[in-house]
Structures are given as structure tokens and as C-alpha cells.
Design a protein around this motif. Structure first.
Motif, PDB file in Angstrom:
ATOM      1  N   VAL A 166      18.933   1.251  43.382  1.00 12.48           N
ATOM      2  CA  VAL A 166      18.399   2.338  44.190  1.00 12.48           C
ATOM      3  C   VAL A 166      17.763   3.366  43.268  1.00 12.48           C
ATOM      4  O   VAL A 166      18.300   3.677  42.197  1.00 12.48           O
ATOM      5  N   ALA A 167      16.603   3.856  43.653  1.00 13.87           N
ATOM      6  CA  ALA A 167      15.912   4.923  42.925  1.00 13.87           C
ATOM      7  C   ALA A 167      16.208   6.244  43.608  1.00 13.87           C
ATOM      8  O   ALA A 167      16.060   6.379  44.834  1.00 13.87           O
ATOM      9  N   LEU A 168      16.633   7.219  42.800  1.00  9.60           N
ATOM     10  CA  LEU A 168      17.034   8.536  43.303  1.00  9.60           C
ATOM     11  C   LEU A 168      16.343   9.632  42.498  1.00  9.60           C
ATOM     12  O   LEU A 168      16.043   9.427  41.308  1.00  9.60           O
ATOM     13  N   PRO A 169      16.117  10.789  43.092  1.00  6.80           N
ATOM     14  CA  PRO A 169      15.669  11.920  42.276  1.00  6.80           C
ATOM     15  C   PRO A 169      16.807  12.349  41.340  1.00  6.80           C
ATOM     16  O   PRO A 169      17.983  12.197  41.656  1.00  6.80           O
ATOM     17  N   PHE A 170      16.448  12.865  40.182  1.00  5.57           N
ATOM     18  CA  PHE A 170      17.420  13.186  39.136  1.00  5.57           C
ATOM     19  C   PHE A 170      18.537  14.095  39.638  1.00  5.57           C
ATOM     20  O   PHE A 170      19.693  13.978  39.228  1.00  5.57           O
ATOM     21  N   GLU A 171      18.212  15.003  40.551  1.00  7.10           N
ATOM     22  CA  GLU A 171      19.196  15.989  41.011  1.00  7.10           C
ATOM     23  C   GLU A 171      20.036  15.495  42.194  1.00  7.10           C
ATOM     24  O   GLU A 171      20.859  16.241  42.736  1.00  7.10           O
TER      25      GLU A 171
END
Length: 287
Positions: A166-171
Motif C-alpha cells: 500500500v502507498a501512503l502519504p508520509f504523514e
């Protein structure tokens, strides 16, 4: 009375699958749209092609007569179109793809192909997710690297099986985990492929692993667009493990989702395309 090629493809698919649901999945169209097209064709023909039964469809006597004719017409058109396009661009093979291929597949395959057919050139073509066949369906590609599922109308050979991440924003609150069970992602907004991607859209939303429908925050037609939306915090997205290295960017974190079935990358081609150049390229693709 004239029938369009698309209608013939729909007719053949339904005849072979025996249900509109299975045929719609094979054709990457919606079930209502397919049913509507079939009814319209039958009205123009003046007779029914199918007998509607509780457990599926069976061909009428008229449908049984037309089925082999429709198959022959489609096969002849596909061969003729491929030959005509090849005549316009002699000794050029067009390879479609949906994402960057990498994985030490594409470059060695092209090198082996050109060594076998030195007079030929290879044109690489990036195709949007709105065409899950990467150009095979409309004839703009000769062969293609595709993510499964793809319509069974096309031949395919699986090259690599990879876990889904899964790709997530860093925050994102889950970004500090080493891996993320899918149940923790059920209520997250997702960036989806366009509806035209059909079953491929469902696969990258992991619809089969959900108790209910996904939350779709946005749609995108290319991998870069998907990940830009993820980085911007619009939603999250699933991707294959090998693509986590190919699409690195600031502000993006990728983590494995261990409880989902893997993704499969395949090389695909039209079943009716028997040209030597296609065979040579397929032989050149070695995982």
C-alpha cells in the motif's frame, strides 16, 4: 441487416460464457450495458439469439447458426487489421504497457528480439488504465506487458507474481508500521483506476477482500497520477512490490499488505496474431 464488430464480440462472449455476468467480466463492460446491447442486436435481427433460463442462457437455433459465422468474421477481421497495420509500419513491433516494467524484463527482451530480427524496431507505448489490455483490444499494440486480470479473449503468460503493498502519504498514521493488515485499510479512502478498467480496478481496490464497497476518493488513469494523489493526501492505493522501487518519490511511503493475494505481471497478445515477429518477442521475454 448490419451488425457491428463490437456486437459480434459481445454475442460470442455471452455464448461462450453462458451468463451475462461472466461475459461482462470477460469483456470489461458493465452487465446492464451488455444486456442492453444484446437486446438491441436481437431486435434488429428480428429473432432471439438466446433463450433466457433461470440458470443462464442457451443459444436458440438461430443463435447456434450464427455463432460459428461470428467467430469466423471476428478472426478474419483481427488477422486483416493486424496485417494492414503492419503494412503501414513494416518491421515495427509495438509493445504496450500500463506501468514501468523494470524487473530486468523489458530491456533484455528487446535486445534478444533485435538480435533475432535485426531489421526490426521496437516501439514502447505507455497506455492508460482506461484500457486494461494496454492497446491489444484496439490493435494499437502488438504485444503488451499487463497486470492481471485481463479479458480471456487474449492469450497471456504470467512472468512474475508479487505481493501487494500500500502507498501512503508520509504523514499517514499507519506509515510507521512495518506491514499493514488489510483490515486496517478498509475505511481508508482509495485512489482507484477508472471504471473502464473493470475487474482490474476491482483487483487494485481489493474488492474481494472487503465486506462492503470501497471508499473511492479519486480516479486516475496512470501510475504517476495515482501516486501524486496519494502523496497529496487525497487517498491511498495498492501497488505491486516491484513498483515500490520504480515509483519512489518524496512524501510517499510504501508498506506490505501481507494478507492479500499477490499481483501477477504477464505478457499478453491476441490469440489470432500468429506473425513471426510476435512469436519471436514472446520467446524473448524471459523472467
Amino acid at each position: 441487416m448490419d451488425a457491428h464488430l463490437r456486437e459480434l464480440r459481445y454475442f460470442v462472449a455471452v455464448a461462450e460464457e453462458s451468463t451475462v455476468t461472466a461475459a461482462a467480466a470477460r469483456l470489461f463492460v458493465s452487465q446492464p450495458a451488455l444486456s442492453k446491447q444484446l437486446r438491441a442486436l436481437e431486435r434488429r435481427l428480428g429473432f432471439d439469439l438466446f433463450s433466457r433460463q433461470p440458470r443462464g442462457l442457451t443459444l436458440t437455433s438461430q443463435g447456434s447458426v450464427l455463432l460459428p459465422v461470428a467467430r469466423d468474421v471476428l478472426a478474419a477481421w483481427d488477422r486483416g487489421y493486424a496485417e494492414a497495420r503492419a503494412a503501414a509500419h513494416p518491421q515495427q513491433l509495438v509493445v504496450g504497457m500500463q506501468t514501468a516494467v523494470g524487473r530486468d524484463l523489458q530491456r533484455p527482451a528487446v535486445e534478444r528480439f533485435r538480435a533475432t530480427l535485426p531489421g526490426w524496431t521496437v516501439s514502447l507505448r505507455l497506455v492508460g488504465w482506461d484500457d486494461p489490455t494496454a492497446g491489444l483490444a484496439d490493435g494499437s499494440s502488438d504485444v503488451a506487458f499487463v497486470w492481471l486480470p485481463i479479458s480471456t479473449d487474449f492469450a497471456r503468460r504470467v512472468l512474475i507474481s508479487e505481493s501487494r503493498w500500500v502507498a501512503l502519504p508520509f504523514e499517514h498514521p499507519l506509515a510507521d508500521r512495518s506491514e499493514i493488515p488489510f483490515e486496517l485499510l478498509l475505511d481508508e479512502p482509495f485512489v482507484a483506476l477508472p471504471a473502464a478498467a473493470g475487474p482490474l480496478r476491482d483487483f487494485w481496490l481489493a474488492v474481494d477482500a472487503r465486506p462492503g464497497p470501497p471508499i473511492v476518493a479519486a480516479e486516475a488513469t496512470a501510475a504517476d497520477e495515482v501516486l501524486e494523489l496519494v502523496t497529496a493526501g487525497v487517498g491511498i492505493a495498492l501497488l505491486a512490490e516491484g513498483n515500490t522501487g520504480l515509483y519512489q518519490r518524496p512524501g510517499l511511503v510504501c508498506r506490505p499488505v501481507p494478507d492479500l493475494p499477490p499481483a501477477e505481471l504477464a505478457v499478453a497478445w491476441r490469440r489470432t496474431d500468429n506473425r513471426d515477429a510476435v512469436r519471436v518477442f514472446l520467446d524473448s521475454v524471459q523472467p
